[in-house]
Scaffold this active site. Structure first.
Site, PDB file in Angstrom:
ATOM      1  N   GLY A   5     -19.123  48.279 100.198  1.00  0.00           N
ATOM      2  CA  GLY A   5     -19.288  47.508 101.429  1.00  0.00           C
ATOM      3  C   GLY A   5     -20.568  46.695 101.362  1.00  0.00           C
ATOM      4  O   GLY A   5     -21.361  46.822 100.421  1.00  0.00           O
ATOM      5  N   LEU A   6     -20.745  45.887 102.374  1.00  0.00           N
ATOM      6  CA  LEU A   6     -21.912  45.000 102.426  1.00  0.00           C
ATOM      7  C   LEU A   6     -23.218  45.786 102.489  1.00  0.00           C
ATOM      8  O   LEU A   6     -23.228  46.958 102.869  1.00  0.00           O
ATOM      9  CB  LEU A   6     -21.822  44.106 103.678  1.00  0.00           C
ATOM     10  CG  LEU A   6     -20.673  43.113 103.760  1.00  0.00           C
ATOM     11  CD1 LEU A   6     -20.660  42.445 105.136  1.00  0.00           C
ATOM     12  CD2 LEU A   6     -20.786  42.059 102.656  1.00  0.00           C
ATOM     13  N   SER A   7     -24.291  45.113 102.167  1.00  0.00           N
ATOM     14  CA  SER A   7     -25.609  45.714 102.324  1.00  0.00           C
ATOM     15  C   SER A   7     -25.827  46.027 103.806  1.00  0.00           C
ATOM     16  O   SER A   7     -25.540  45.188 104.663  1.00  0.00           O
ATOM     17  CB  SER A   7     -26.671  44.728 101.828  1.00  0.00           C
ATOM     18  OG  SER A   7     -27.952  45.285 102.002  1.00  0.00           O
ATOM     19  N   GLY A  10     -23.785  50.866 105.683  1.00  0.00           N
ATOM     20  CA  GLY A  10     -23.933  52.309 105.914  1.00  0.00           C
ATOM     21  C   GLY A  10     -23.489  53.180 104.751  1.00  0.00           C
ATOM     22  O   GLY A  10     -23.319  54.390 104.915  1.00  0.00           O
ATOM     23  N   LYS A  11     -23.319  52.577 103.578  1.00  0.00           N
ATOM     24  CA  LYS A  11     -22.865  53.346 102.406  1.00  0.00           C
ATOM     25  C   LYS A  11     -23.801  54.519 102.112  1.00  0.00           C
ATOM     26  O   LYS A  11     -23.361  55.665 101.985  1.00  0.00           O
ATOM     27  CB  LYS A  11     -22.788  52.440 101.166  1.00  0.00           C
ATOM     28  CG  LYS A  11     -21.881  51.241 101.322  1.00  0.00           C
ATOM     29  CD  LYS A  11     -21.901  50.362 100.086  1.00  0.00           C
ATOM     30  CE  LYS A  11     -23.235  49.726  99.767  1.00  0.00           C
ATOM     31  NZ  LYS A  11     -23.730  48.787 100.807  1.00  0.00           N
ATOM     32  N   SER A  79     -20.810  47.141  94.978  1.00  0.00           N
ATOM     33  CA  SER A  79     -19.675  46.884  94.075  1.00  0.00           C
ATOM     34  C   SER A  79     -18.766  45.791  94.643  1.00  0.00           C
ATOM     35  O   SER A  79     -17.639  46.065  95.054  1.00  0.00           O
ATOM     36  CB  SER A  79     -18.893  48.154  93.753  1.00  0.00           C
ATOM     37  OG  SER A  79     -18.712  48.982  94.860  1.00  0.00           O
TER      38      SER A  79
HETATM   39  N1  ADP Z   1     -22.308  54.157 112.567  1.00  0.00           N
HETATM   40  C1  ADP Z   1     -23.172  53.984 111.573  1.00  0.00           C
HETATM   41  N2  ADP Z   1     -22.821  54.326 110.309  1.00  0.00           N
HETATM   42  C2  ADP Z   1     -23.705  54.125 109.292  1.00  0.00           C
HETATM   43  N3  ADP Z   1     -24.954  53.598 109.432  1.00  0.00           N
HETATM   44  C3  ADP Z   1     -25.338  53.256 110.663  1.00  0.00           C
HETATM   45  C4  ADP Z   1     -24.477  53.423 111.780  1.00  0.00           C
HETATM   46  N4  ADP Z   1     -25.117  52.966 112.884  1.00  0.00           N
HETATM   47  C5  ADP Z   1     -26.315  52.560 112.494  1.00  0.00           C
HETATM   48  N5  ADP Z   1     -26.488  52.723 111.159  1.00  0.00           N
HETATM   49  C6  ADP Z   1     -27.695  52.358 110.419  1.00  0.00           C
HETATM   50  O1  ADP Z   1     -27.373  51.275 109.560  1.00  0.00           O
HETATM   51  C7  ADP Z   1     -28.180  51.339 108.396  1.00  0.00           C
HETATM   52  C8  ADP Z   1     -27.282  51.374 107.171  1.00  0.00           C
HETATM   53  O2  ADP Z   1     -28.109  51.308 106.052  1.00  0.00           O
HETATM   54  P1  ADP Z   1     -27.686  51.884 104.640  1.00  0.00           P
HETATM   55  O3  ADP Z   1     -26.994  53.194 104.767  1.00  0.00           O
HETATM   56  O4  ADP Z   1     -28.914  51.833 103.778  1.00  0.00           O
HETATM   57  O5  ADP Z   1     -26.635  50.776 104.177  1.00  0.00           O
HETATM   58  P2  ADP Z   1     -26.131  50.425 102.715  1.00  0.00           P
HETATM   59  O6  ADP Z   1     -26.401  51.615 101.837  1.00  0.00           O
HETATM   60  O7  ADP Z   1     -24.687  50.149 102.909  1.00  0.00           O
HETATM   61  O8  ADP Z   1     -26.897  49.207 102.313  1.00  0.00           O
HETATM   62  C9  ADP Z   1     -29.044  52.586 108.498  1.00  0.00           C
HETATM   63  O9  ADP Z   1     -30.294  52.212 108.991  1.00  0.00           O
HETATM   64  C10 ADP Z   1     -28.257  53.421 109.509  1.00  0.00           C
HETATM   65  O10 ADP Z   1     -29.103  54.299 110.210  1.00  0.00           O
HETATM   66 MG    MG Z   2     -27.550  51.758 100.081  1.00  0.00          MG
END
Ligand code: ADP
Ligand code: MG
Length: 180
Positions: A5-7, A10-11, A79
């Site tokens: 998924g996008l940056s 929430g991955k 990815s």
């Molecule tokens: N429902 C949700 N599910 C996942 N992340 C969430 C949600 N709501 C808010 N967030 C926030 O969004 C951000 C996602 O960041 P991150 O997990 O690092 O994304 P990624 O790894 O996809 O780049 C975090 O700061 C997280 O706390």
């Molecule tokens: Mg990440």
């Protein structure tokens, strides 16, 4: 299982929470986070298409080693290319690859901007940024879709755990002295 998924979708957040849940259930698991690996084994790679493909290829190979060692292996990495994910899927046994689409609109991801990357991408400080100056190809047939703009982290964890439980993939480690 691969979280794509996008940056900011929430991955990493969801994958880490799932890993914690597996730990509580006494299951062996390992989380390979693209961001961390880019500081180490993949530090020679950039963000052009070939490098992104190589990033995923290497992460996939490492994931297969961990899976071979009996762990539930979680990969959290953008990815962005369908072909790279499909290649990984094709290289393991049918059913072994679980693609989890962490779906969240660009607008939402940009509003979260947990690492300040969207801001940098908008200002041109970062180039080849997924969703802005580089493509993202969503999965066509993911095993699971998480709508992280609509569901909470614990909703997502619940969905993933239900899925892998249903698939019979939860195998707790036996305690010492416990009968097999
Ligand atoms: N429902 C949700 N599910 C996942 N992340 C969430 C949600 N709501 C808010 N967030 C926030 O969004 C951000 C996602 O960041 P991150 O997990 O690092 O994304 P990624 O790894 O996809 O780049 C975090 O700061 C997280 O706390
Ligand atoms: Mg990440």
């Amino acid at each position: 299982m691969v979280y794509t998924g996008l940056s900011g979708s929430g991955k990493s957040t969801v994958a880490a929470a799932v890993e914690h849940e597996l730990y509580k259930l006494n299951c062996r698991s390992y989380l390979l986070d693209g961001d961390n690996l880019r500081n180490g084994i993949n530090r020679d790679l950039g963000f052009l298409p070939e490098d992104r493909s190589e990033n995923i290829r290497r992460i996939g190979e490492i994931a297969k080693l961990f899976a071979d060692a009996g762990m539930i292996t979680l990969v959290a990495a953008i990815s962005p290319y369908r072909q790279d994910r499909d290649r990984l899927r094709a290289s393991v046994q049918p059913g072994e690859f679980i693609e989890i689409y962490v779906n969240c609109s660009m607008e939402h991801c940009e509003k979260r901007d947990p690492k300040g990357l969207y801001k940098k991408a908008r200002s041109g400080e970062i180039t080849h940024f997924t969703g802005i100056s580089a493509p993202y190809e969503p999965p066509l047939h993911p095993e699971l879709v998480l709508e992280t703009a609509k569901q909470t982290v614990s909703d997502s964890v619940h969905d993933v755990m239900s899925y892998i439980r249903h698939r019979g993939l939860i195998h707790p480690i036996k305690e010492e002295g416990e009968e097999f």
